[in-house]
Design a protein around this motif. Structure first.
Motif, PDB file in Angstrom:
ATOM      1  N   HIS A   1     -13.481   1.341  -3.167  1.00  0.00           N
ATOM      2  CA  HIS A   1     -14.169   0.156  -3.546  1.00  0.00           C
ATOM      3  C   HIS A   1     -14.649  -0.357  -2.342  1.00  0.00           C
ATOM      4  O   HIS A   1     -15.171  -1.777  -2.489  1.00  0.00           O
ATOM      5  CB  HIS A   1     -13.001  -0.724  -4.221  1.00  0.00           C
ATOM      6  CG  HIS A   1     -11.787  -0.825  -3.772  1.00  0.00           C
ATOM      7  ND1 HIS A   1     -10.577  -0.135  -4.082  1.00  0.00           N
ATOM      8  CD2 HIS A   1     -11.404  -1.451  -2.739  1.00  0.00           C
ATOM      9  CE1 HIS A   1      -9.707  -0.791  -3.465  1.00  0.00           C
ATOM     10  NE2 HIS A   1      -9.936  -1.496  -2.506  1.00  0.00           N
TER      11      HIS A   1
ATOM     12  N   SER B   1     -10.331 -10.797  -8.895  1.00  0.00           N
ATOM     13  CA  SER B   1      -9.637 -10.054  -7.902  1.00  0.00           C
ATOM     14  C   SER B   1      -9.638 -11.077  -6.712  1.00  0.00           C
ATOM     15  O   SER B   1     -10.241 -12.018  -6.476  1.00  0.00           O
ATOM     16  CB  SER B   1     -10.279  -8.858  -7.394  1.00  0.00           C
ATOM     17  OG  SER B   1     -11.378  -8.832  -6.755  1.00  0.00           O
TER      18      SER B   1
ATOM     19  N   HIS C   1     -16.550  -3.537  -6.754  1.00  0.00           N
ATOM     20  CA  HIS C   1     -15.686  -3.372  -8.090  1.00  0.00           C
ATOM     21  C   HIS C   1     -16.439  -2.950  -9.119  1.00  0.00           C
ATOM     22  O   HIS C   1     -17.349  -3.821  -9.740  1.00  0.00           O
ATOM     23  CB  HIS C   1     -14.784  -4.550  -8.378  1.00  0.00           C
ATOM     24  CG  HIS C   1     -13.732  -4.897  -7.175  1.00  0.00           C
ATOM     25  ND1 HIS C   1     -13.127  -6.072  -7.206  1.00  0.00           N
ATOM     26  CD2 HIS C   1     -13.424  -4.047  -6.428  1.00  0.00           C
ATOM     27  CE1 HIS C   1     -12.051  -6.134  -6.186  1.00  0.00           C
ATOM     28  NE2 HIS C   1     -12.430  -4.886  -5.507  1.00  0.00           N
TER      29      HIS C   1
ATOM     30  N   GLN D   1      -5.591  -0.813 -10.883  1.00  0.00           N
ATOM     31  CA  GLN D   1      -5.797   0.331 -10.373  1.00  0.00           C
ATOM     32  C   GLN D   1      -6.561   1.288 -11.300  1.00  0.00           C
ATOM     33  O   GLN D   1      -5.783   1.403 -12.402  1.00  0.00           O
ATOM     34  CB  GLN D   1      -4.537   0.872  -9.909  1.00  0.00           C
ATOM     35  CG  GLN D   1      -3.533   0.017  -8.660  1.00  0.00           C
ATOM     36  CD  GLN D   1      -4.429   0.448  -7.331  1.00  0.00           C
ATOM     37  OE1 GLN D   1      -4.243   1.416  -6.745  1.00  0.00           O
ATOM     38  NE2 GLN D   1      -5.551  -0.180  -6.965  1.00  0.00           N
TER      39      GLN D   1
ATOM     40  N   GLN E   1       0.743  -1.136   0.050  1.00  0.00           N
ATOM     41  CA  GLN E   1      -0.018   0.094  -0.012  1.00  0.00           C
ATOM     42  C   GLN E   1       1.039   1.180  -0.035  1.00  0.00           C
ATOM     43  O   GLN E   1       0.444   2.197  -0.564  1.00  0.00           O
ATOM     44  CB  GLN E   1      -0.857   0.026   1.122  1.00  0.00           C
ATOM     45  CG  GLN E   1      -2.195  -1.067   1.122  1.00  0.00           C
ATOM     46  CD  GLN E   1      -1.785  -2.546   1.638  1.00  0.00           C
ATOM     47  OE1 GLN E   1      -0.622  -2.537   1.751  1.00  0.00           O
ATOM     48  NE2 GLN E   1      -2.738  -3.108   2.122  1.00  0.00           N
TER      49      GLN E   1
ATOM     50  N   GLN F   1      -8.462   6.757  -6.620  1.00  0.00           N
ATOM     51  CA  GLN F   1      -7.865   5.547  -7.330  1.00  0.00           C
ATOM     52  C   GLN F   1      -8.310   4.394  -6.461  1.00  0.00           C
ATOM     53  O   GLN F   1      -8.635   4.483  -5.226  1.00  0.00           O
ATOM     54  CB  GLN F   1      -6.390   5.517  -7.215  1.00  0.00           C
ATOM     55  CG  GLN F   1      -5.531   4.447  -7.948  1.00  0.00           C
ATOM     56  CD  GLN F   1      -4.024   4.700  -8.049  1.00  0.00           C
ATOM     57  OE1 GLN F   1      -3.855   5.705  -8.641  1.00  0.00           O
ATOM     58  NE2 GLN F   1      -3.415   3.942  -7.528  1.00  0.00           N
ATOM     59  N   PHE F   2      -8.711   3.358  -7.346  1.00  0.00           N
ATOM     60  CA  PHE F   2      -9.441   2.218  -6.670  1.00  0.00           C
ATOM     61  C   PHE F   2      -9.424   0.833  -7.504  1.00  0.00           C
ATOM     62  O   PHE F   2      -8.737   1.035  -8.575  1.00  0.00           O
ATOM     63  CB  PHE F   2     -10.978   2.561  -6.528  1.00  0.00           C
ATOM     64  CG  PHE F   2     -11.668   3.454  -7.104  1.00  0.00           C
ATOM     65  CD1 PHE F   2     -12.074   4.553  -6.912  1.00  0.00           C
ATOM     66  CD2 PHE F   2     -11.589   3.233  -8.678  1.00  0.00           C
ATOM     67  CE1 PHE F   2     -12.366   5.762  -7.738  1.00  0.00           C
ATOM     68  CE2 PHE F   2     -12.481   4.171  -9.507  1.00  0.00           C
ATOM     69  CZ  PHE F   2     -12.651   5.439  -8.965  1.00  0.00           C
ATOM     70  N   VAL F   3      -9.688  -0.178  -6.983  1.00  0.00           N
ATOM     71  CA  VAL F   3      -9.367  -1.357  -7.698  1.00  0.00           C
ATOM     72  C   VAL F   3     -10.893  -1.303  -8.506  1.00  0.00           C
ATOM     73  O   VAL F   3     -11.829  -1.535  -7.838  1.00  0.00           O
ATOM     74  CB  VAL F   3      -9.490  -2.838  -6.812  1.00  0.00           C
ATOM     75  CG1 VAL F   3      -9.552  -3.981  -7.741  1.00  0.00           C
ATOM     76  CG2 VAL F   3      -8.080  -2.587  -5.894  1.00  0.00           C
TER      77      VAL F   3
ATOM     78  N   HIS G   1     -16.483  -5.468  -0.727  1.00  0.00           N
ATOM     79  CA  HIS G   1     -16.033  -4.848  -1.842  1.00  0.00           C
ATOM     80  C   HIS G   1     -16.919  -4.391  -2.775  1.00  0.00           C
ATOM     81  O   HIS G   1     -17.928  -5.131  -3.009  1.00  0.00           O
ATOM     82  CB  HIS G   1     -14.710  -5.326  -2.453  1.00  0.00           C
ATOM     83  CG  HIS G   1     -14.946  -6.843  -3.008  1.00  0.00           C
ATOM     84  ND1 HIS G   1     -15.461  -7.850  -2.543  1.00  0.00           N
ATOM     85  CD2 HIS G   1     -15.359  -6.803  -4.391  1.00  0.00           C
ATOM     86  CE1 HIS G   1     -15.730  -8.653  -3.384  1.00  0.00           C
ATOM     87  NE2 HIS G   1     -15.526  -8.231  -4.453  1.00  0.00           N
TER      88      HIS G   1
ATOM     89  N   ASN H   1      -7.463   3.894  -2.861  1.00  0.00           N
ATOM     90  CA  ASN H   1      -7.899   2.390  -2.543  1.00  0.00           C
ATOM     91  C   ASN H   1      -8.927   2.238  -1.239  1.00  0.00           C
ATOM     92  O   ASN H   1      -8.652   1.629  -0.328  1.00  0.00           O
ATOM     93  CB  ASN H   1      -6.653   1.506  -2.375  1.00  0.00           C
ATOM     94  CG  ASN H   1      -6.117   1.300  -3.669  1.00  0.00           C
ATOM     95  OD1 ASN H   1      -6.742   1.122  -4.793  1.00  0.00           O
ATOM     96  ND2 ASN H   1      -4.775   1.089  -3.723  1.00  0.00           N
TER      97      ASN H   1
END
Length: 269
Positions: free
Chosen positions: A105, A139, A180, A260, A16, A130-132, A178, A102
């Motif tokens: 999500h 994932s 996504h 990302q 991270q 920014q995220f997944v 989560h 991050n």
């Protein structure tokens, strides 16, 4: 809400922190900027932002009391940490830049989250998140959900999808922690939140933990939403099944591959 252990997170968050350094290096805040960091965790990225020459002050907020307690241990001039939820956050004064790395999500109501960040900045100011995102490759979070509930994640012939571990009884009514979403969905969500999108950049990254044990230790902290529902004696088994199943995705039992998506937007004037 899962309250992650901030001290343990800081010990194992090498991945991270590496992503955080890259994220901050690409920020271009205006001179004298006041910045808000949504989902700041233990404050590593927040403090990096505060060290950027144009930045005057940063407020980091996170819903986890343990994370905020850890963040407050590392005092830094011009940085303030508060407990807060991105779906209810209200800025006392408008910021010049809002960021989130991050964290979004993990927030089911994406429109509410981006709307709050839109409202937190002055007209013309930027919002960088920014995220997944959702991708063709399952994932690690998808695999964990599949192992827990017996719901197929598209990994193939592994334990997930057949409840081979016998975990499903512990996860009745469980919703994945989560969310996504695809690049297109995030573009639409940003628009619904009143933002104008300037950039959507997707990257496919990899991180080698060096060993299966190290990978499982990293998962142990991030998957407490799952392991908290299990008897203590079954938690290691669950984590091993997740990493074994995920190994069939990457071809390795110690490599994490993750997307990302960086969203750059601004509040219209």
């Amino acid at each position: 809400m899962t309250d992650w252990d901030g001290a343990k997170y800081a010990e194992i968050a090498t991945l991270q922190h590496d992503v955080g350094r890259r994220f901050v290096a690409e920020l271009t805040p205006p001179a004298g900027a006041r910045v808000v960091d949504a989902g700041c965790g233990e404050g590593f990225v927040t403090r990096l932002i505060a060290e950027l020459p144009p930045v005057a002050a940063v407020v980091g907020f996170d819903p986890s009391p343990l994370m905020i307690a850890r963040a407050r241990e590392g005092r830094h001039p011009g940085v303030d940490f508060v407990e807060g939820d991105v779906t209810t956050f209200v800025a006392d004064d408008p910021f010049d830049l809002a960021v989130s790395l991050n964290a979004l999500h993990w927030v089911p109501d994406s429109v509410a989250a981006l709307t709050r960040l839109h409202d937190a900045v002055r007209p013309g100011a930027g919002v960088v998140c920014q995220f997944v995102p959702e991708g063709e490759r399952p994932s690690i979070e998808d695999v964990a959900f599949g192992v827990a509930t017996g719901v197929s994640t598209g990994v193939g012939t592994g334990a997930e999808g057949r409840d081979a571990g016998g975990f499903a009884a512990f996860f009745e009514g469980f919703e994945p922690p989560h969310v996504h979403r695809t690049r297109g969905e995030w573009r639409d969500i940003a628009g619904a939140a009143g933002l104008e999108v300037d950039d959507l950049t997707e990257r496919d990254l990899a991180w080698d933990f060096g060993s299966a044990d190290a990978f499982r230790a990293w998962c142990a902290l991030g998957f407490t939403a799952y392991t908290d529902r299990l008897p203590a004696e079954r938690r290691d088994e669950f984590l091993a099944r997740v990493t074994d199943a995920y190994g069939r995705v990457t071809g390795s039992d110690h490599v994490l591959r993750f997307l990302q998506l960086r969203l750059g937007a601004h509040r219209p004037r």
